[in-house]
Design an enzyme around this catalytic site. Structure first.
Site, short mmCIF file in Angstrom:
data_model
loop_
_atom_site.label_atom_id
_atom_site.label_comp_id
_atom_site.label_asym_id
_atom_site.label_seq_id
_atom_site.Cartn_x
_atom_site.Cartn_y
_atom_site.Cartn_z
N PHE A 125 0.87 -1.18 0.00
CA PHE A 125 0.00 0.00 0.00
C PHE A 125 0.90 1.23 0.00
CE2 PHE A 125 -3.00 3.00 2.01
CZ PHE A 125 -4.09 2.81 1.18
N ASP A 196 2.18 -5.42 7.80
CA ASP A 196 0.98 -4.60 7.76
C ASP A 196 -0.19 -5.57 7.51
OD1 ASP A 196 -1.20 -3.04 6.97
OD2 ASP A 196 0.03 -1.54 5.95
N TYR A 221 -10.98 -0.23 10.70
CA TYR A 221 -12.21 0.21 10.03
C TYR A 221 -12.55 -0.65 8.82
CZ TYR A 221 -8.55 2.75 7.46
OH TYR A 221 -7.41 3.08 6.79
N LYS A 222 -11.67 -1.59 8.45
CA LYS A 222 -11.95 -2.46 7.31
C LYS A 222 -12.75 -3.68 7.82
CE LYS A 222 -8.17 -0.52 4.67
NZ LYS A 222 -6.76 -0.54 4.32
N ARG A 370 -12.99 -3.68 -7.39
CA ARG A 370 -12.64 -4.51 -6.24
C ARG A 370 -13.88 -4.83 -5.43
NH1 ARG A 370 -8.44 -2.44 -1.70
NH2 ARG A 370 -10.13 -0.95 -1.46
C1 PLP Z 1 -6.01 0.75 4.28
C2 PLP Z 1 -4.56 0.56 4.39
C3 PLP Z 1 -3.77 1.46 5.10
C4 PLP Z 1 -4.40 2.71 5.66
O1 PLP Z 1 -3.56 3.48 6.43
P1 PLP Z 1 -4.16 4.63 7.36
O2 PLP Z 1 -2.97 5.37 7.81
O3 PLP Z 1 -4.88 3.95 8.50
O4 PLP Z 1 -5.09 5.46 6.55
C5 PLP Z 1 -2.44 1.18 5.28
N1 PLP Z 1 -1.88 0.05 4.76
C6 PLP Z 1 -2.61 -0.82 4.03
C7 PLP Z 1 -1.97 -2.06 3.48
C8 PLP Z 1 -3.96 -0.58 3.81
O5 PLP Z 1 -4.67 -1.43 3.07
#
Ligand code: PLP
Length: 411
Positions: A125, A196, A221-222, A370
């Site tokens: 990400f 992560d 939140y996911k 997705r």
């Molecule tokens: C959704 C997501 C994030 C989000 O990071 P935030 O700082 O909480 O907005 C980070 N890493 C991955 C792999 C994600 O899918």
């Protein structure tokens, strides 16, 4: 060929089917975006109402003690620990993933000071990569970020690597890294590892302790349904907790915050990964959301997710393949995350057409639709119905109107 009657039969036999009633899902909506923002758990409504009316409204400052506000980050962290395979008192809830990544990456780099290379992969990400770039620039000490293809990660972990920073489940392809093999390789080369778990927590059975991971971060939140912007989590392995010092410290990580001493003295254990005051209304919503998981096992959740993903892919290919819809990424349904990305040149417009027909997924650049499958509230009938709407949108070119081509700020 699989039919809607088969979907109904699978739902009737589903051991998780009773969980759907614990969520508030808008009438007539097929929500396949729980990998981005989970739906509202009914219990969170009452919990937040109480937090506003009574805790904030009446008990005010005394709520820090009376309603256990101050302890919430660790209390919730311990509930999440079971889902991600972590031991007691190794997980704390705070801040966002990006901020937590800064904390753990800074702590990990400081523990390996003679090495300057951070390894990650191109499927990661972007925010994680940005944090690594920002921190390297700030440290101004020769750190470099080595980004390789996901398949090349094992070979990229060489003896000059300080930290390996990876997302277990790819947010587009759903491919999962072999956490055990990569962690073992990192350790064999003298590197530390950060996982992560954004697309893993609440989707795949956690194995942090089993694989001997050093650090992990993830959001709530996911799949965990904590609500928009709910605080993220940090895991630090107990063997490292008292040896690491994050670059972001604050009074919530102090050994005696209410001594108000001018000198920072770090708290022992996972507490030190906190900085400052956390959003308590969000914490309460999250606490209620995590309690929904108390009577489910991640292996059962995962088994259903894999079945839904495989079925969705099979149906989409069979019924929409003629329109050029193809699967992006992993077909290895035994070792992947809980979402499916389908590619199409008109993916953005098609997704807008689906959303207007109450099938909610999202678009990921450059050409992906997705769809996330959350076993606690999605049914096999949702899978069938979503593909039926997709087929209709494609067969009748319902996406081919100007209104569906205009890009919104959030895709
Ligand atoms: C959704 C997501 C994030 C989000 O990071 P935030 O700082 O909480 O907005 C980070 N890493 C991955 C792999 C994600 O899918």
């Amino acid at each position: 060929m699989f039919t809607k009657a088969d979907a109904l039969k699978l739902d009737a036999d589903d051991m998780l089917k009773h969980k759907r009633a614990e969520f508030s899902i808008p009438e007539g909506m097929i929500y396949l975006d729980g990998n981005s923002l989970g739906v509202l758990p009914k219990a969170a409504v009452a919990r937040v109402k109480h937090a506003v009316d009574v805790e904030w409204g009446v008990d005010l400052i005394t709520s820090w003690n009376k309603h256990g506000w101050f302890q919430k980050p660790l209390v919730i962290g311990n509930k999440i620990a079971r889902l991600i395979g972590a031991p007691k008192d190794s997980v704390i809830v705070a801040d966002s993933i990006s901020i937590n990544m800064f904390k753990v990456l800074s702590a990990a780099l400081a523990k390996n000071p003679s090495r300057k290379v951070i390894v990650s992969d191109s499927g990661n990400f972007p925010s994680d990569l940005y944090v690594a770039q920002g921190l390297s620039g700030f440290l101004n000490d020769g750190h470099t970020l080595r980004v390789v293809e996901p398949e090349a990660v094992m070979d990229a972990i060489t003896e000059d690597v300080a930290v390996v920073m990876l997302t277990e489940t790819d947010y587009r392809s759903a491919r999962r890294h072999d956490m055990k093999a990569v962690t073992d390789k990192a350790h064999a080369m003298g590197a530390l590892i950060i996982w992560d778990l954004a697309h893993s927590a609440g989707a795949v059975p956690g194995r942090l302790e089993e694989v001997n991971a050093d650090f992990a971060v993830g959001c709530t939140y996911k799949y965990l349904n904590g609500g928009p912007g709910s605080p993220a989590f940090i895991f630090v392995h107990p063997r490292l907790q008292n040896e690491v010092m994050p670059a972001l410290v604050g009074w919530w990580g102090h050994a005696a915050p209410f001594a108000f001493a001018p000198e920072f003295e770090v708290a022992s254990g996972i507490i030190r990964m906190q900085c400052g005051t956390q959003p308590m209304l969000s914490m309460q919503a999250l606490d209620a959301a995590i309690d929904v998981w108390a009577d489910v096992e991640m292996v059962d959740v995962y088994a259903k997710a894999q079945k839904m993903c495989a079925l969705f892919t099979e149906l989409a290919e069979a019924r929409c393949g003629a329109h050029g819809v193809t699967l992006y990424g992993s077909r290895d349904f035994a070792h992947r995350g809980s979402h499916v990305c389908l590619r199409h040149a008109q993916a953005y417009a098609i997704m807008q057409a689906l959303i207007s027909r109450r099938v909610i997924g999202d678009f990921r650049a450059p050409d992906m639709m997705r769809f996330g499958f959350a076993p606690l509230y999605n049914s096999y009938t949702d899978v069938w119905d979503a593909v039926e709407v997709l087929r209709e949108v494609l067969d009748e070119r319902l996406w081919d109107v100007q209104q569906f081509r205009e890009r919104k700020a959030v895709t």
